[in-house]
Design a protein around this motif. Structure first.
Motif, PDB file in Angstrom:
ATOM      1  N   ILE A  85      32.149  26.515  -4.222  1.00  0.00           N
ATOM      2  CA  ILE A  85      33.579  26.314  -4.445  1.00  0.00           C
ATOM      3  C   ILE A  85      34.136  27.669  -4.826  1.00  0.00           C
ATOM      4  CG2 ILE A  85      35.335  25.025  -5.703  1.00  0.00           C
ATOM      5  CD1 ILE A  85      32.995  23.089  -6.524  1.00  0.00           C
ATOM      6  N   TYR A  86      34.983  28.229  -3.977  1.00  0.00           N
ATOM      7  CA  TYR A  86      35.493  29.572  -4.232  1.00  0.00           C
ATOM      8  C   TYR A  86      37.007  29.566  -4.346  1.00  0.00           C
ATOM      9  CZ  TYR A  86      37.147  30.309   0.591  1.00  0.00           C
ATOM     10  OH  TYR A  86      37.828  30.240   1.776  1.00  0.00           O
ATOM     11  N   ALA A  87      37.527  30.508  -5.107  1.00  0.00           N
ATOM     12  CA  ALA A  87      38.971  30.651  -5.305  1.00  0.00           C
ATOM     13  C   ALA A  87      39.532  31.427  -4.115  1.00  0.00           C
ATOM     14  CB  ALA A  87      39.250  31.368  -6.623  1.00  0.00           C
ATOM     15  N   GLY A  88      39.898  30.716  -3.054  1.00  0.00           N
ATOM     16  CA  GLY A  88      40.306  31.347  -1.804  1.00  0.00           C
ATOM     17  C   GLY A  88      41.525  32.234  -1.895  1.00  0.00           C
ATOM     18  N   SER A  89      42.369  32.024  -2.887  1.00  0.00           N
ATOM     19  CA  SER A  89      43.544  32.880  -3.040  1.00  0.00           C
ATOM     20  C   SER A  89      43.191  34.206  -3.704  1.00  0.00           C
ATOM     21  CB  SER A  89      44.614  32.162  -3.866  1.00  0.00           C
ATOM     22  OG  SER A  89      44.104  31.831  -5.149  1.00  0.00           O
ATOM     23  N   LEU A  90      41.978  34.322  -4.245  1.00  0.00           N
ATOM     24  CA  LEU A  90      41.578  35.517  -4.971  1.00  0.00           C
ATOM     25  C   LEU A  90      40.298  36.158  -4.452  1.00  0.00           C
ATOM     26  CD1 LEU A  90      42.161  34.173  -8.599  1.00  0.00           C
ATOM     27  CD2 LEU A  90      43.703  35.598  -7.256  1.00  0.00           C
ATOM     28  N   VAL A  91      39.366  35.366  -3.979  1.00  0.00           N
ATOM     29  CA  VAL A  91      38.047  35.847  -3.586  1.00  0.00           C
ATOM     30  C   VAL A  91      38.044  36.204  -2.096  1.00  0.00           C
ATOM     31  CG1 VAL A  91      35.623  35.180  -3.304  1.00  0.00           C
ATOM     32  CG2 VAL A  91      36.848  34.556  -5.395  1.00  0.00           C
ATOM     33  N   ASN A  92      37.479  37.356  -1.787  1.00  0.00           N
ATOM     34  CA  ASN A  92      37.368  37.788  -0.396  1.00  0.00           C
ATOM     35  C   ASN A  92      36.473  36.794   0.366  1.00  0.00           C
ATOM     36  OD1 ASN A  92      36.815  39.083   2.041  1.00  0.00           O
ATOM     37  ND2 ASN A  92      36.570  41.093   1.099  1.00  0.00           N
ATOM     38  N   PRO A  93      36.992  36.153   1.413  1.00  0.00           N
ATOM     39  CA  PRO A  93      36.185  35.168   2.140  1.00  0.00           C
ATOM     40  C   PRO A  93      34.975  35.775   2.854  1.00  0.00           C
ATOM     41  CG  PRO A  93      38.291  35.525   3.236  1.00  0.00           C
ATOM     42  CD  PRO A  93      38.342  36.266   1.934  1.00  0.00           C
ATOM     43  N   GLU A  94      34.940  37.102   3.005  1.00  0.00           N
ATOM     44  CA  GLU A  94      33.767  37.747   3.609  1.00  0.00           C
ATOM     45  C   GLU A  94      32.503  37.518   2.779  1.00  0.00           C
ATOM     46  OE1 GLU A  94      34.360  41.854   4.682  1.00  0.00           O
ATOM     47  OE2 GLU A  94      36.405  41.445   5.352  1.00  0.00           O
ATOM     48  N   LEU A  95      32.672  37.225   1.486  1.00  0.00           N
ATOM     49  CA  LEU A  95      31.515  36.952   0.625  1.00  0.00           C
ATOM     50  C   LEU A  95      30.780  35.687   1.046  1.00  0.00           C
ATOM     51  CD1 LEU A  95      33.192  37.948  -2.709  1.00  0.00           C
ATOM     52  CD2 LEU A  95      31.097  38.962  -1.818  1.00  0.00           C
ATOM     53  N   LEU A  96      31.455  34.815   1.754  1.00  0.00           N
ATOM     54  CA  LEU A  96      30.818  33.568   2.190  1.00  0.00           C
ATOM     55  C   LEU A  96      29.751  33.818   3.249  1.00  0.00           C
ATOM     56  CD1 LEU A  96      33.989  31.309   2.281  1.00  0.00           C
ATOM     57  CD2 LEU A  96      32.254  31.483   0.469  1.00  0.00           C
ATOM     58  N   ALA A  97      29.702  35.020   3.796  1.00  0.00           N
ATOM     59  CA  ALA A  97      28.630  35.374   4.740  1.00  0.00           C
ATOM     60  C   ALA A  97      27.264  35.337   4.057  1.00  0.00           C
ATOM     61  CB  ALA A  97      28.881  36.759   5.339  1.00  0.00           C
ATOM     62  N   PHE A  98      27.234  35.426   2.724  1.00  0.00           N
ATOM     63  CA  PHE A  98      25.975  35.358   1.979  1.00  0.00           C
ATOM     64  C   PHE A  98      25.489  33.921   1.803  1.00  0.00           C
ATOM     65  CE2 PHE A  98      27.806  39.375   0.053  1.00  0.00           C
ATOM     66  CZ  PHE A  98      26.998  40.223   0.787  1.00  0.00           C
ATOM     67  N   ALA A  99      26.350  32.939   2.109  1.00  0.00           N
ATOM     68  CA  ALA A  99      25.971  31.536   1.948  1.00  0.00           C
ATOM     69  C   ALA A  99      24.907  31.162   2.976  1.00  0.00           C
ATOM     70  CB  ALA A  99      27.201  30.646   2.127  1.00  0.00           C
ATOM     71  N   ARG A 100      24.046  30.253   2.582  1.00  0.00           N
ATOM     72  CA  ARG A 100      23.020  29.788   3.522  1.00  0.00           C
ATOM     73  C   ARG A 100      23.675  28.882   4.559  1.00  0.00           C
ATOM     74  NH1 ARG A 100      21.636  24.760   3.251  1.00  0.00           N
ATOM     75  NH2 ARG A 100      21.921  23.500   1.391  1.00  0.00           N
ATOM     76  N   LYS A 101      23.087  28.824   5.715  1.00  0.00           N
ATOM     77  CA  LYS A 101      23.592  27.964   6.782  1.00  0.00           C
ATOM     78  C   LYS A 101      23.529  26.513   6.318  1.00  0.00           C
ATOM     79  CE  LYS A 101      23.271  27.267  11.709  1.00  0.00           C
ATOM     80  NZ  LYS A 101      22.719  27.745  12.966  1.00  0.00           N
ATOM     81  N   GLY A 102      24.602  25.805   6.516  1.00  0.00           N
ATOM     82  CA  GLY A 102      24.656  24.403   6.133  1.00  0.00           C
ATOM     83  C   GLY A 102      25.232  24.144   4.757  1.00  0.00           C
ATOM     84  N   ALA A 103      25.514  25.195   3.978  1.00  0.00           N
ATOM     85  CA  ALA A 103      26.105  24.990   2.652  1.00  0.00           C
ATOM     86  C   ALA A 103      27.520  24.430   2.812  1.00  0.00           C
ATOM     87  CB  ALA A 103      26.146  26.305   1.873  1.00  0.00           C
ATOM     88  N   ALA A 104      27.881  23.491   1.960  1.00  0.00           N
ATOM     89  CA  ALA A 104      29.246  22.957   1.941  1.00  0.00           C
ATOM     90  C   ALA A 104      30.126  23.952   1.198  1.00  0.00           C
ATOM     91  CB  ALA A 104      29.267  21.597   1.257  1.00  0.00           C
ATOM     92  N   VAL A 105      31.244  24.345   1.798  1.00  0.00           N
ATOM     93  CA  VAL A 105      32.133  25.354   1.209  1.00  0.00           C
ATOM     94  C   VAL A 105      33.511  24.736   0.998  1.00  0.00           C
ATOM     95  CG1 VAL A 105      33.204  27.615   1.529  1.00  0.00           C
ATOM     96  CG2 VAL A 105      30.851  27.221   2.320  1.00  0.00           C
TER      97      VAL A 105
END
Length: 190
Positions: free
Chosen positions: A30-50
């Motif tokens: 669960i990320y703060a999309g208005s503040l956190v760079n969405p490029e960081l989600l590239a570190f998430a494992r495949k299949g993670a719920a975002v």
């Protein structure tokens, strides 16, 4: 377990090693999309719920946290900068305490550190001089080009007084200066 993770000042290569590892292990992010760079989600494992919490209420965020915890899933709550510095984590921690949900905090690099690094300057936070009873902000060092003044989350009316305080502290007219607004979003105003 819920991990409250600091995303750093915006650039994906400035998240901590631990923060990156936790993102890669999380089942739910669960990320703060208005503040956190969405490029960081590239570190998430495949299949993670975002989930982007920018459009969610606190109750909706915490419902995802509770459901995920009850299902035995690893959760990362990704906040900008360092979540303990001006972060909105207190109410989330209080809620998890009431629900008996274990959590920990992974610190991050604050946006003010990223901004100072980008400028190649030292930082001189405001402080009070107990003998003089006034603010001594390192203006002389700033005026000599040795550092920067940092004001985090200050009231908007304060910023209009920065030049006069600087001039009183020895900064001469024509000295280069700059300000960074929303350093967490990498939008620099220089």
């Amino acid at each position: 377990m819920v991990h409250i993770v600091g995303a750093g000042p915006g650039s994906p290569d400035l998240i901590t090693v631990r923060g990156q590892r936790l993102l890669g292990e999380a089942d739910v992010i669960i990320y703060a999309g208005s503040l956190v760079n969405p490029e960081l989600l590239a570190f998430a494992r495949k299949g993670a719920a975002v989930y982007d919490s920018a459009g969610m209420t606190l109750e909706e965020v915490m419902a995802v946290v509770e459901q995920s915890y009850q299902a035995g899933l690893a959760v990362v709550r990704l906040h900008t900068g360092d979540p303990c510095l001006y972060g909105a984590i207190r109410e989330q921690m209080d809620w998890m305490d009431r629900q008996g949900i274990p959590y920990d905090i992974c610190p991050g690099v604050s946006s003010f550190c990223g901004a100072a690094s980008a400028l190649g300057m030292g930082i001189y936070p405001s402080r009070r001089d107990p003998e003089r009873g006034n603010h001594q902000d390192g203006w002389k060092d700033i005026g000599s080009g040795k550092g920067i003044h940092t004001q985090l989350c200050g009231p908007w009316g304060f910023y209009g007084h920065i030049p006069e305080r600087g001039y009183a502290g020895g900064i001469v007219t024509g000295t280069d200066g700059g300000g960074i607004q929303a350093g967490y979003a990498c939008s620099h105003c220089l």
